[in-house]
Design an enzyme around this catalytic site. Structure first.
Site, PDB file in Angstrom:
ATOM      1  N   GLU A  89       0.851  -1.236  -0.029  1.00 14.28           N
ATOM      2  CA  GLU A  89      -0.063   0.109  -0.050  1.00 14.28           C
ATOM      3  C   GLU A  89       0.735   1.280  -0.044  1.00 14.28           C
ATOM      4  O   GLU A  89       1.787   1.274   1.069  1.00 14.28           O
ATOM      5  CB  GLU A  89      -0.805   0.147   1.239  1.00 14.28           C
ATOM      6  CG  GLU A  89      -2.132  -0.736   0.968  1.00 14.28           C
ATOM      7  CD  GLU A  89      -3.085  -0.366   2.363  1.00 14.28           C
ATOM      8  OE1 GLU A  89      -4.225  -0.770   2.147  1.00 14.28           O
ATOM      9  OE2 GLU A  89      -2.642  -0.101   3.370  1.00 14.28           O
ATOM     10  N   CYS A  90       0.811   2.264  -0.898  1.00 14.62           N
ATOM     11  CA  CYS A  90       1.389   3.389  -1.154  1.00 14.62           C
ATOM     12  C   CYS A  90       2.787   3.288  -0.939  1.00 14.62           C
ATOM     13  O   CYS A  90       3.352   3.116  -1.930  1.00 14.62           O
ATOM     14  CB  CYS A  90       0.708   4.408   0.106  1.00 14.62           C
ATOM     15  SG  CYS A  90       0.992   6.109  -0.048  1.00 14.62           S
ATOM     16  N   GLY A  91       3.349   3.526   0.248  1.00 15.49           N
ATOM     17  CA  GLY A  91       4.943   3.264   0.112  1.00 15.49           C
ATOM     18  C   GLY A  91       5.297   2.022  -0.089  1.00 15.49           C
ATOM     19  O   GLY A  91       6.338   1.750  -0.688  1.00 15.49           O
ATOM     20  N   SER A 144      -1.064  -0.791  -4.883  1.00 17.50           N
ATOM     21  CA  SER A 144      -1.359   0.407  -5.411  1.00 17.50           C
ATOM     22  C   SER A 144      -1.332   1.576  -4.235  1.00 17.50           C
ATOM     23  O   SER A 144      -0.601   1.290  -3.140  1.00 17.50           O
ATOM     24  CB  SER A 144      -2.819   0.479  -5.720  1.00 17.50           C
ATOM     25  OG  SER A 144      -3.670   0.611  -4.316  1.00 17.50           O
TER      26      SER A 144
END
Length: 445
Positions: A332-334, A433
């Site tokens: 997720e993200c990072g 994502s």
């Protein structure tokens, strides 16, 4: 003892909500009360500070992402075995989406839905008697939101205190405290908010001083008296199962260090309650996921600040690649950034990442991406089955330099329903994502 609750809110971000919340938690804990906390809206950083004081998971309450049953289950968890719950508001008290009513993602939704009185924190710097109409307006704006009293913040002098307190009293509201202005910044900040609680070596001493300030300048007895008894929400827990994001495996390897710390407290809490094990490992310490795990979860965090170390963590790279040959990996993200081929840091230096997905990201070319999101999965992955609708948010400054040629993970919509197109990537058992998930909208397609 039945738990009571009070909300700390303000007209805007940066008004002093976090300082007042932490001061209350620290001071009430010093009194011997069992304290719990929650944060409205999607946020990882403030709940980590709450957890540092309470010793309990930092939880979030979000009326747009979470259906009512999941909200109830999370509030039930927040009040378990505590005397008082301090709910910290995000943004301004009435800020959120335009609709739907009662589920806009606003702090007011939570206050009204659970009947929690509000302590309104007013930053009075640069103001005198004008704070009276502001307080009056907030107290009357939404009839089902009760403003119990006001904390006046950043007061310059005794005369300034007299002017502002008198105006608030004239508006018909009690003053629960007057916090005098302090030189310096209490807590350092960076691009996503406050610097993480785990990075503060002097946090315990700072919290002790904050408790001192609360005892000297806040009316703790009046604030406690204003707190209301929370309802017993045990009956809604079973109803909330459809909105839970189920554990992605029985044994979950979770990256957990200064680069990866943004895992929502209600997810980890409920995963454990269903019997799942969470096994932390540190990519920054060049650790790989335990190969006995069923799945690996790379949360968001600050990999852009540690890109050089992550690039050199070859045991982590090799172990993750080996793990991904047999087991699902999700970022997720990072975490998604680290799954890509490369990450450009703020200085423009490009660092090789794990290469399990083909995209490349940059923190040098910064652009704020912020808002509620609803994602519909287009394929099975660690987060759910194809067709599952998930609600959460996006909050990052990184830009995608090269999208690569991986298959998309989900179709994305903004909180107001605006289509945003495909998002994320998937390749083999690897997915990721920039989307942070909080809840499911449905179970399966």
């Amino acid at each position: 003892m039945t738990a009571r609750a009070i909300m700390v809110a303000a007209p805007r971000s940066g008004g002093g909500k976090t300082t007042v919340t932490l001061a209350l938690l620290a001071a009430l804990k010093r009194r011997g009360l069992r304290v719990g906390a929650a944060k409205t809206g999607p946020d990882y950083i403030d709940p980590a500070f709450h957890a540092a004081i309470t010793g309990r998971p930092g939880l979030n309450l979000d009326s747009w992402c979470m259906p009512p049953a999941l909200l109830g289950a999370t509030m039930q968890a927040a009040q378990q075995d505590v005397d008082v719950v301090i709910v910290e508001s995000a943004m301004g008290l009435f800020d959120g989406l335009v609709e739907p009513k009662g589920a806009r993602g606003s702090p007011a939704d939570i206050a009204a839905g659970f009947g929690i009185p509000v302590v309104l924190v007013l930053d009075v710097s640069g103001q005198g008697q004008s704070v009276g109409p502001i307080a009056k307006g907030f107290a009357t704006w939404q009839p089902d939101v009760h403003i119990a009293g006001v904390v006046v913040n950043r007061v310059a002098s005794a005369r300034h205190a007299g002017l502002t307190e008198g105006a608030i009293t004239a508006a018909g509201l009690p003053v629960f405290g007057t916090l005098m202005r302090q030189a310096g910044t209490p807590l350092p900040e960076r691009h996503l908010g406050l610097v993480q609680a785990r990075e503060h070596g002097g946090l315990a001493d700072w919290l002790e001083k904050l408790a001192d300030k609360a005892e000297q300048e806040l009316d703790l007895d009046a604030i406690l008296a204003a707190a209301t008894v929370l309802p017993d929400l045990a009956s809604v827990v079973d109803q909330s199962a459809a909105a839970f994001v189920p554990p992605p495996g029985q044994r979950i390897a979770v990256a957990d260090d200064d680069a990866f710390s943004f895992l929502y407290g209600h997810l980890s809490l409920f995963w454990r309650q269903t019997g799942a094990e969470l096994l932390p490992f540190s990519p920054l310490a060049d650790e790989a996921p335990d190969p006995s795990c069923d799945v690996c979860w790379l949360p968001g965090g600050y990999p852009e600040l540690h890109a050089g170390r992550l690039a050199q963590s070859q045991n982590f790279h090799a172990g993750l690649r080996s793990f991904a040959q047999k087991h699902p990996v999700h970022g997720e993200c990072g975490g998604f950034m680290v799954l890509g081929g490369a990450l450009e840091d703020a200085d423009g230096t490009v660092h090789a990442m794990t290469g399990l997905l083909g995209h490349q990201t940059s923190f040098a070319k910064r652009k704020l991406h912020l808002g509620y999101r609803e994602a519909t999965l287009v394929a099975d992955c660690a987060v759910g089955k194809a067709g599952t609708r998930l609600r959460g948010h996006e909050f990052h400054y990184a830009s995608v330099l090269d999208a690569g040629d991986d298959l998309p993970l989900a179709d994305l919509r903004a909180g107001d329903g605006t289509p945003l197109g495909a998002c994320g990537g998937r390749r083999g058992l690897v997915s990721g994502s920039f989307f942070h998930v909080l809840a499911r909208v449905n179970t399966e397609a």
